[in-house]
Scaffold this active site. Structure first.
Site, PDB file in Angstrom:
ATOM      1  N   GLY A   1       2.878   2.245  10.606  1.00  0.00           N
ATOM      2  CA  GLY A   1       3.936   3.218  10.387  1.00  0.00           C
ATOM      3  C   GLY A   1       4.700   3.601  11.645  1.00  0.00           C
TER       4      GLY A   1
ATOM      5  N   SER B   1       3.361  -2.177  10.321  1.00  0.00           N
ATOM      6  CA  SER B   1       4.803  -2.361  10.521  1.00  0.00           C
ATOM      7  C   SER B   1       5.294  -3.760  10.155  1.00  0.00           C
ATOM      8  CB  SER B   1       5.200  -1.998  11.952  1.00  0.00           C
ATOM      9  OG  SER B   1       4.918  -0.632  12.214  1.00  0.00           O
TER      10      SER B   1
ATOM     11  N   GLU C   1      -6.359   5.470   7.647  1.00  0.00           N
ATOM     12  CA  GLU C   1      -6.033   6.871   7.337  1.00  0.00           C
ATOM     13  C   GLU C   1      -7.218   7.561   6.667  1.00  0.00           C
ATOM     14  OE1 GLU C   1      -2.446   5.868   5.318  1.00  0.00           O
ATOM     15  OE2 GLU C   1      -1.582   5.253   7.233  1.00  0.00           O
TER      16      GLU C   1
ATOM     17  N   GLU D   1      -5.678  -4.108  10.715  1.00  0.00           N
ATOM     18  CA  GLU D   1      -4.526  -3.224  10.931  1.00  0.00           C
ATOM     19  C   GLU D   1      -4.755  -2.369  12.178  1.00  0.00           C
ATOM     20  OE1 GLU D   1      -2.429  -2.399   6.887  1.00  0.00           O
ATOM     21  OE2 GLU D   1      -4.058  -0.981   7.127  1.00  0.00           O
TER      22      GLU D   1
ATOM     23  N   HIS E   1      -9.265   2.148   4.715  1.00  0.00           N
ATOM     24  CA  HIS E   1      -7.985   2.205   5.430  1.00  0.00           C
ATOM     25  C   HIS E   1      -8.130   3.196   6.590  1.00  0.00           C
ATOM     26  CE1 HIS E   1      -3.830   3.066   6.399  1.00  0.00           C
ATOM     27  NE2 HIS E   1      -3.534   1.910   5.835  1.00  0.00           N
TER      28      HIS E   1
ATOM     29  N   ASN F   1       0.875  -1.175   0.000  1.00  0.00           N
ATOM     30  CA  ASN F   1       0.000   0.000   0.000  1.00  0.00           C
ATOM     31  C   ASN F   1       0.911   1.223   0.000  1.00  0.00           C
ATOM     32  OD1 ASN F   1      -1.802   2.057   0.512  1.00  0.00           O
ATOM     33  ND2 ASN F   1      -2.130   1.498   2.662  1.00  0.00           N
ATOM     34  N   TRP F   2       1.004   1.845  -1.151  1.00  0.00           N
ATOM     35  CA  TRP F   2       1.958   2.961  -1.266  1.00  0.00           C
ATOM     36  C   TRP F   2       1.477   4.250  -0.609  1.00  0.00           C
ATOM     37  CZ3 TRP F   2       3.942   2.711  -7.053  1.00  0.00           C
ATOM     38  CH2 TRP F   2       4.783   1.608  -7.173  1.00  0.00           C
ATOM     39  N   LYS F   3       0.180   4.347  -0.356  1.00  0.00           N
ATOM     40  CA  LYS F   3      -0.390   5.592   0.218  1.00  0.00           C
ATOM     41  C   LYS F   3      -0.081   6.756  -0.722  1.00  0.00           C
ATOM     42  CE  LYS F   3       0.209   3.404   4.649  1.00  0.00           C
ATOM     43  NZ  LYS F   3       0.281   3.519   6.088  1.00  0.00           N
TER      44      LYS F   3
ATOM     45  N   GLY G   1       2.763  -1.199   4.182  1.00  0.00           N
ATOM     46  CA  GLY G   1       2.980   0.181   3.749  1.00  0.00           C
ATOM     47  C   GLY G   1       4.448   0.448   3.461  1.00  0.00           C
ATOM     48  N   GLY G   2       5.149   0.986   4.450  1.00  0.00           N
ATOM     49  CA  GLY G   2       6.530   1.439   4.301  1.00  0.00           C
ATOM     50  C   GLY G   2       7.448   0.457   3.579  1.00  0.00           C
TER      51      GLY G   2
HETATM   52  P1  PGA Z   1       3.027   0.195   7.493  1.00  0.00           P
HETATM   53  O1  PGA Z   1       1.553   0.521   6.898  1.00  0.00           O
HETATM   54  O2  PGA Z   1       3.404  -1.145   6.939  1.00  0.00           O
HETATM   55  O3  PGA Z   1       3.895   1.298   7.006  1.00  0.00           O
HETATM   56  O4  PGA Z   1       2.867   0.164   8.982  1.00  0.00           O
HETATM   57  C1  PGA Z   1       0.583  -0.464   6.779  1.00  0.00           C
HETATM   58  C2  PGA Z   1      -0.676   0.110   6.178  1.00  0.00           C
HETATM   59  O5  PGA Z   1      -1.046   1.230   6.529  1.00  0.00           O
HETATM   60  O6  PGA Z   1      -1.336  -0.544   5.355  1.00  0.00           O
END
Ligand code: PGA
Length: 252
Positions: free
Chosen positions: A174, A214, A98, A168, A96, A9-11, A235-236
């Protein structure tokens, strides 16, 4: 047997130029994933979808990070499902944390999007998960249960098993403070029990549940060896092509 699923997930990261470079370097990975019976892909910003899809074709899944539930209309700045379909996109993240936190998306709103995606033959990746405050109060299960029951309202048994659920915990996204494998498994198995209650064991045995928060190359295996965790939403660690590759190779 549920197939493992690894989704990046690149956001709001990467320009089109950067995204194309990533896609060119990740292209070969699809073969390795398939040989090992793993579904693998990336969910990318709208503007990167068409160029990344053009490079990756069917070698990796390319998904969107959000969509609107209506086909068209006066909704400035939004992207519809027919627009995604037109460029060959068949996966989409919904709800998500966010989006829930910064754009006020509710589980009711997510439910409309899930139904619209399923009606159009796309696969939704429905995110759920609690805040640190909810976790510390010991209310995780009640909170997540509500997100699942509301999100799946009016979804048929046939469609339900096509949905991918991503658990999540917000406090782990993150932050580098990932949930232990025991916590992640406890909640993913609880989510499966809610699906069983809603649809029966055929659907609950088939539906895929991911953990996210994470996840890194060095910890992915401990999650993916849990009984009820079928994959990861990352994500990251999905932004850098080398760590993205390592997510797969460290899993095998
Ligand atoms: P992260 O993000 O791996 O950077 O913690 C996960 C996500 O938000 O899907």
């Amino acid at each position: 047997m549920r197939r493992k699923l690894l989704l990046g997930n690149w956001k709001m990261n990467k320009t089109v130029t950067e995204a194309k470079e990533f896609a060119l370097n990740a292209k070969e990975l699809g073969k390795l994933a398939r040989q090992n019976k793993v579904d693998m892909g990336v969910c990318v910003p709208y503007i990167c979808l068409a160029p990344v899809k053009k490079i990756l074709k069917t070698s990796l899944i390319v998904g969107a990070e959000n969509c609107h539930e209506l086909d068209h209309g006066a909704y400035t700045g939004e992207i519809s499902i027919p627009m995604l379909k037109d460029i060959g996109i068949s996966w989409c993240i919904i709800g998500h944390s966010e989006r829930r936190t910064y754009y006020g998306e509710t589980s009711e709103a997510c439910n409309k999007k899930l139904i619209a995606l399923l009606n159009n033959g796309l696969i939704p990746v429905y995110c759920c998960g609690e805040s640190l405050e909810t976790y510390e109060k010991g209310e995780t299960k009640a909170f997540v249960e509500e997100q699942i029951r509301t999100g799946f309202k009016d979804i048929s048994e046939e469609d339900a098993s096509k949905v991918v659920i991503a658990y999540e915990p917000i406090w782990s996204i993150g932050t580098g403070k990932n949930a232990s494998k025991e916590i992640a498994e406890d909640i993913c198995s609880f989510i499966r029990s809610i699906i069983k209650d809603l649809y029966g064991s055929k659907v609950s045995n088939r539906i895929r549940i991911l953990y996210g928060g994470s996840v890194k190359p060095n910890n992915i295996k401990e999650y993916l060896t849990q009984k009820d965790i079928d994959g990861a939403l990352v994500g990251g660690a999905s932004l850098d092509v080398n760590s993205y590759k390592e997510l797969l190779t460290n899993l095998l």
